[in-house]
Design an enzyme around this catalytic site. Structure first.
Site, PDB file in Angstrom:
ATOM      1  N   GLY A  10     -15.135  20.777 -59.865  1.00  0.00           N
ATOM      2  CA  GLY A  10     -13.888  20.554 -60.604  1.00  0.00           C
ATOM      3  C   GLY A  10     -13.150  21.834 -60.984  1.00  0.00           C
ATOM      4  O   GLY A  10     -12.307  21.808 -61.881  1.00  0.00           O
ATOM      5  N   LYS A  11     -13.402  22.928 -60.279  1.00  0.00           N
ATOM      6  CA  LYS A  11     -12.737  24.210 -60.622  1.00  0.00           C
ATOM      7  C   LYS A  11     -11.230  24.086 -60.448  1.00  0.00           C
ATOM      8  O   LYS A  11     -10.450  24.505 -61.296  1.00  0.00           O
ATOM      9  CB  LYS A  11     -13.252  25.336 -59.730  1.00  0.00           C
ATOM     10  N   LYS A  30      -6.155  31.400 -55.712  1.00  0.00           N
ATOM     11  CA  LYS A  30      -7.384  30.965 -55.036  1.00  0.00           C
ATOM     12  C   LYS A  30      -7.835  32.174 -54.251  1.00  0.00           C
ATOM     13  O   LYS A  30      -7.234  32.502 -53.209  1.00  0.00           O
ATOM     14  CB  LYS A  30      -7.128  29.768 -54.115  1.00  0.00           C
ATOM     15  N   THR A  49     -11.596  28.576 -47.938  1.00  0.00           N
ATOM     16  CA  THR A  49     -12.088  28.267 -46.593  1.00  0.00           C
ATOM     17  C   THR A  49     -11.742  26.814 -46.289  1.00  0.00           C
ATOM     18  O   THR A  49     -11.536  26.008 -47.194  1.00  0.00           O
ATOM     19  CB  THR A  49     -13.622  28.468 -46.488  1.00  0.00           C
ATOM     20  N   ASP A  79      -6.231  24.234 -52.527  1.00  0.00           N
ATOM     21  CA  ASP A  79      -6.502  24.359 -53.972  1.00  0.00           C
ATOM     22  C   ASP A  79      -5.278  24.876 -54.709  1.00  0.00           C
ATOM     23  O   ASP A  79      -4.917  24.369 -55.779  1.00  0.00           O
ATOM     24  CB  ASP A  79      -7.699  25.295 -54.209  1.00  0.00           C
TER      25      ASP A  79
END
Ligand SMILES: Nc1ncnc2c1ncn2[C@@H]1O[C@H](COP(=O)(O)OP(=O)(O)OP(=O)(O)O)[C@@H](O)[C@H]1O
Ligand SMILES: C[C@H](N)[C@H](N)CCCCCC(=O)O
Ligand SMILES: [Mg+2]
Length: 234
Positions: A14-15, A37, A41, A49
């Site tokens: 959950g970052k 970020k 990858t 993200d």
């Protein structure tokens, strides 16, 4: 200016949601904040993200996104950075990451840097994520949850950080739909206890379920226990 490194006890903990929610909170407090970020990858030419961060912040792409400063390392194979780099035939450029964050820190009051996976993920064959963050002297925010197994991973992360004098200034305790309520409550308590034992700040903020995919989250989660307590990122 303050740079905060957001790591977690594992991938998928959950970052990204936590970073988006924290950035949204800081914007609601009138703070000039940007998210990064540091190594993505599994994508090519963009960072999924980072896109999620912007959606949760309720903002479009920023100039620094177009400049590539906010996603300085993007590798196509969805794996640990050391392997994704090997498969891409190019090494992870750690200097590019630190340089991008330093530039952003000149322009923004708060920079939130999301790592890849958990705290011990190898960025290269020789450098673990925790080593790199410690070397940058970035205070850390750890993302954990109440899922079974989290205590082991969380306490290991605290110990690894403490051994490298990497200071955990706050812990985000994420929503855990499959967790047992009794275990969730006690794990939160134990995480608080061990944060203190390892000399970290005993600040734990609960992150609820962010409904509707989190885009432009309607309700703002109160992260003042973390950011109010360490405005200068000490
Ligand atoms: N509080 C939350 N509310 C709603 N959905 C959540 C929440 N936390 C995590 N999720 C969902 O769980 C999945 C994993 O979360 P997320 O992408 O934030 O993990 P991560 O730690 O950033 O993973 P990675 O290591 O790949 O960066 C995503 O689909 C995300 O939307
Ligand atoms: C593919 C996706 N970007 C993930 N964040 C990468 C997570 C790497 C985890 C490596 C490991 O802990 O085995
Ligand atoms: Mg993420």
């Amino acid at each position: 200016m303050s740079v905060f490194f957001i790591s977690g006890i594992d991938t998928d903990i959950g970052k990204t949601v936590a970073v988006g929610a924290m950035a949204r909170y800081l914007l609601s407090q009138g703070r000039r904040v940007i998210t990064v970020k540091m190594i993505q990858t599994g994508n090519e030419g963009f960072s999924e993200d980072l896109q999620k961060h912007r959606a949760m912040m309720g903002v479009g792409l920023l100039p620094e996104d177009r400049e590539g400063l906010t996603a300085p390392q993007i590798l196509p194979f969805p794996a640990s950075p050391h392997l994704a780099a090997k498969l891409a035939g190019r090494p992870v450029d750690l200097a590019a990451i630190s340089s991008a964050v330093a530039t952003l820190a000149q322009r923004y009051e708060v920079v939130l840097v999301e790592g890849a996976g958990g705290l011990a993920v190898p960025l290269t064959e020789d450098v673990l994520t925790v080593d790199f963050a410690a070397g940058q002297h970035w205070p850390m925010i750890l993302v954990s949850s109440g899922r079974l197994g989290s205590l082991n991973h969380s306490i290991q992360a605290m110990e690894m950080a403490a051994a490298r004098k990497l200071n955990i200034v706050g812990t985000v305790y994420n929503w855990c739909p499959q967790g047992d309520p009794t275990i969730c409550a006690d794990s939160r308590r134990m995480i608080g206890v061990f944060l203190g034992r390892y000399g970290h700040r005993q600040v734990v903020v609960d992150l609820p379920e962010i409904r509707g995919g989190g885009d432009g989250v309607a309700s703002v989660v109160d992260f003042s226990p973390i950011f109010g307590a360490c405005d200068d990122g000490d």
